[in-house]
Write a protein that holds these residues in place. Structure first.
Motif, PDB file in Angstrom:
ATOM      1  N   ASP A  27       0.804  -1.223   0.000  1.00  0.00           N
ATOM      2  CA  ASP A  27       0.000   0.000   0.000  1.00  0.00           C
ATOM      3  C   ASP A  27       0.839   1.276   0.000  1.00  0.00           C
ATOM      4  OD1 ASP A  27       0.964  -0.568   2.552  1.00  0.00           O
ATOM      5  OD2 ASP A  27      -0.700   0.488   3.529  1.00  0.00           O
ATOM      6  N   ARG A  28       2.184   1.150  -0.081  1.00  0.00           N
ATOM      7  CA  ARG A  28       3.061   2.319  -0.015  1.00  0.00           C
ATOM      8  C   ARG A  28       4.029   2.354  -1.198  1.00  0.00           C
ATOM      9  NH1 ARG A  28       1.828   5.096   4.167  1.00  0.00           N
ATOM     10  NH2 ARG A  28       3.594   6.501   3.981  1.00  0.00           N
ATOM     11  N   VAL A  29       4.462   3.554  -1.555  1.00  0.00           N
ATOM     12  CA  VAL A  29       5.473   3.767  -2.583  1.00  0.00           C
ATOM     13  C   VAL A  29       6.728   4.267  -1.879  1.00  0.00           C
ATOM     14  CG1 VAL A  29       6.074   5.107  -4.632  1.00  0.00           C
ATOM     15  CG2 VAL A  29       3.725   4.387  -4.282  1.00  0.00           C
ATOM     16  N   PHE A  30       7.888   3.716  -2.250  1.00  0.00           N
ATOM     17  CA  PHE A  30       9.141   4.046  -1.569  1.00  0.00           C
ATOM     18  C   PHE A  30      10.118   4.750  -2.496  1.00  0.00           C
ATOM     19  CE2 PHE A  30       7.346   0.841   1.093  1.00  0.00           C
ATOM     20  CZ  PHE A  30       7.781   1.151   2.372  1.00  0.00           C
ATOM     21  N   ALA A 118       1.613   6.835   0.833  1.00  0.00           N
ATOM     22  CA  ALA A 118       0.531   5.921   0.467  1.00  0.00           C
ATOM     23  C   ALA A 118       0.356   5.931  -1.050  1.00  0.00           C
ATOM     24  CB  ALA A 118      -0.760   6.337   1.151  1.00  0.00           C
ATOM     25  N   LYS A 119       0.108   4.743  -1.627  1.00  0.00           N
ATOM     26  CA  LYS A 119      -0.109   4.654  -3.075  1.00  0.00           C
ATOM     27  C   LYS A 119      -1.352   5.411  -3.482  1.00  0.00           C
ATOM     28  CE  LYS A 119       2.226   0.497  -4.590  1.00  0.00           C
ATOM     29  NZ  LYS A 119       2.075  -0.862  -5.103  1.00  0.00           N
ATOM     30  N   HIS A 120      -2.400   5.242  -2.712  1.00  0.00           N
ATOM     31  CA  HIS A 120      -3.683   5.896  -3.007  1.00  0.00           C
ATOM     32  C   HIS A 120      -4.042   6.759  -1.815  1.00  0.00           C
ATOM     33  CE1 HIS A 120      -3.940   3.105  -6.326  1.00  0.00           C
ATOM     34  NE2 HIS A 120      -3.763   2.110  -5.478  1.00  0.00           N
ATOM     35  N   GLN A 121      -3.693   8.024  -1.889  1.00  0.00           N
ATOM     36  CA  GLN A 121      -3.971   8.921  -0.778  1.00  0.00           C
ATOM     37  C   GLN A 121      -5.451   9.249  -0.736  1.00  0.00           C
ATOM     38  OE1 GLN A 121      -1.469  12.328  -0.640  1.00  0.00           O
ATOM     39  NE2 GLN A 121       0.381  11.130  -0.358  1.00  0.00           N
ATOM     40  N   THR A 122      -6.086   8.922   0.393  1.00  0.00           N
ATOM     41  CA  THR A 122      -7.515   9.184   0.564  1.00  0.00           C
ATOM     42  C   THR A 122      -7.770  10.543   1.194  1.00  0.00           C
ATOM     43  OG1 THR A 122      -7.460   8.027   2.672  1.00  0.00           O
ATOM     44  CG2 THR A 122      -8.100   6.753   0.718  1.00  0.00           C
ATOM     45  N   ASP A 126      -2.225  12.129   5.215  1.00  0.00           N
ATOM     46  CA  ASP A 126      -1.213  11.079   5.143  1.00  0.00           C
ATOM     47  C   ASP A 126       0.071  11.657   4.564  1.00  0.00           C
ATOM     48  OD1 ASP A 126       0.057   8.674   5.314  1.00  0.00           O
ATOM     49  OD2 ASP A 126      -0.878   7.821   3.534  1.00  0.00           O
ATOM     50  N   ALA A 127       0.938  12.083   5.439  1.00  0.00           N
ATOM     51  CA  ALA A 127       2.178  12.729   5.023  1.00  0.00           C
ATOM     52  C   ALA A 127       3.199  11.696   4.556  1.00  0.00           C
ATOM     53  CB  ALA A 127       2.750  13.529   6.188  1.00  0.00           C
ATOM     54  N   ILE A 128       4.258  12.189   3.997  1.00  0.00           N
ATOM     55  CA  ILE A 128       5.371  11.330   3.614  1.00  0.00           C
ATOM     56  C   ILE A 128       6.116  10.926   4.879  1.00  0.00           C
ATOM     57  CG2 ILE A 128       7.584  11.265   2.389  1.00  0.00           C
ATOM     58  CD1 ILE A 128       6.367  13.201   0.358  1.00  0.00           C
ATOM     59  N   ARG A 129       6.406   9.647   4.991  1.00  0.00           N
ATOM     60  CA  ARG A 129       7.175   9.132   6.123  1.00  0.00           C
ATOM     61  C   ARG A 129       8.642   9.069   5.722  1.00  0.00           C
ATOM     62  NH1 ARG A 129       3.327   3.955   7.483  1.00  0.00           N
ATOM     63  NH2 ARG A 129       1.418   5.156   7.801  1.00  0.00           N
TER      64      ARG A 129
END
Length: 145
Positions: A27-30, A118-122, A126-129
């Motif tokens: 569910d995340r992009v790195f 997150a791949k699909h930000q709702t 949801d900030a960048i970690r």
């Protein structure tokens, strides 16, 4: 820290674990970046750039303390990171001492920045970690096969 091909050390194990964990997080992009520097005779050299010497240290409110001109490589897998570490080791300064023919006369700092979103930000909450792995060492031998 580095270990050997048969018995990998902390750095190779941590690098592989980071990429394994990223692959499991569907569910995340790195975005993963690495840099590798050397402190030799009180000067900072970029180990990922041949012939790099005397990089200056700066401080700013936005970035904090940083080394100006230090190369950061974007990497996609553990093997790329390990190849960059080998490249850096080849660019290190070594000298002979009474105790050792090939002695490290420098200290190195390996830095790996791991960013994910997150791949699909709702929602916009949801900030960048961001996580950072930093390893400082002075071992003259680094061989990973």
């Amino acid at each position: 820290m580095n270990g050997s091909g048969a018995d990998p050390g902390i750095i190779p194990l941590a690098v592989r674990d980071i990429f394994d964990t990223a692959a499991e997080a569907a569910d995340r992009v790195f975005l993963i970046r690495v840099s590798y520097m050397e402190i030799y005779n009180e000067e900072i050299n970029d180990l990922l750039t041949l012939g790099s010497e005397k990089l200056p240290i700066h401080e700013s409110l936005e970035r904090g303390v940083y080394v100006s001109g230090l190369r950061e490589e974007i990497v996609n897998n553990a093997e790329q990171v390990l190849q960059l570490l080998e490249l850096g080791e080849a660019n290190r300064h070594f000298g002979e001492t009474n105790m050792n023919v090939r002695s490290s006369r420098s200290h190195t700092i390996f830095r790996m920045v791991i960013e994910s979103s997150a791949k699909h930000q709702t929602n916009s909450g949801d900030a960048i970690r961001v996580s950072i792995l930093v390893s400082a060492f002075d071992s003259p031998s680094y061989k990973i096969k």
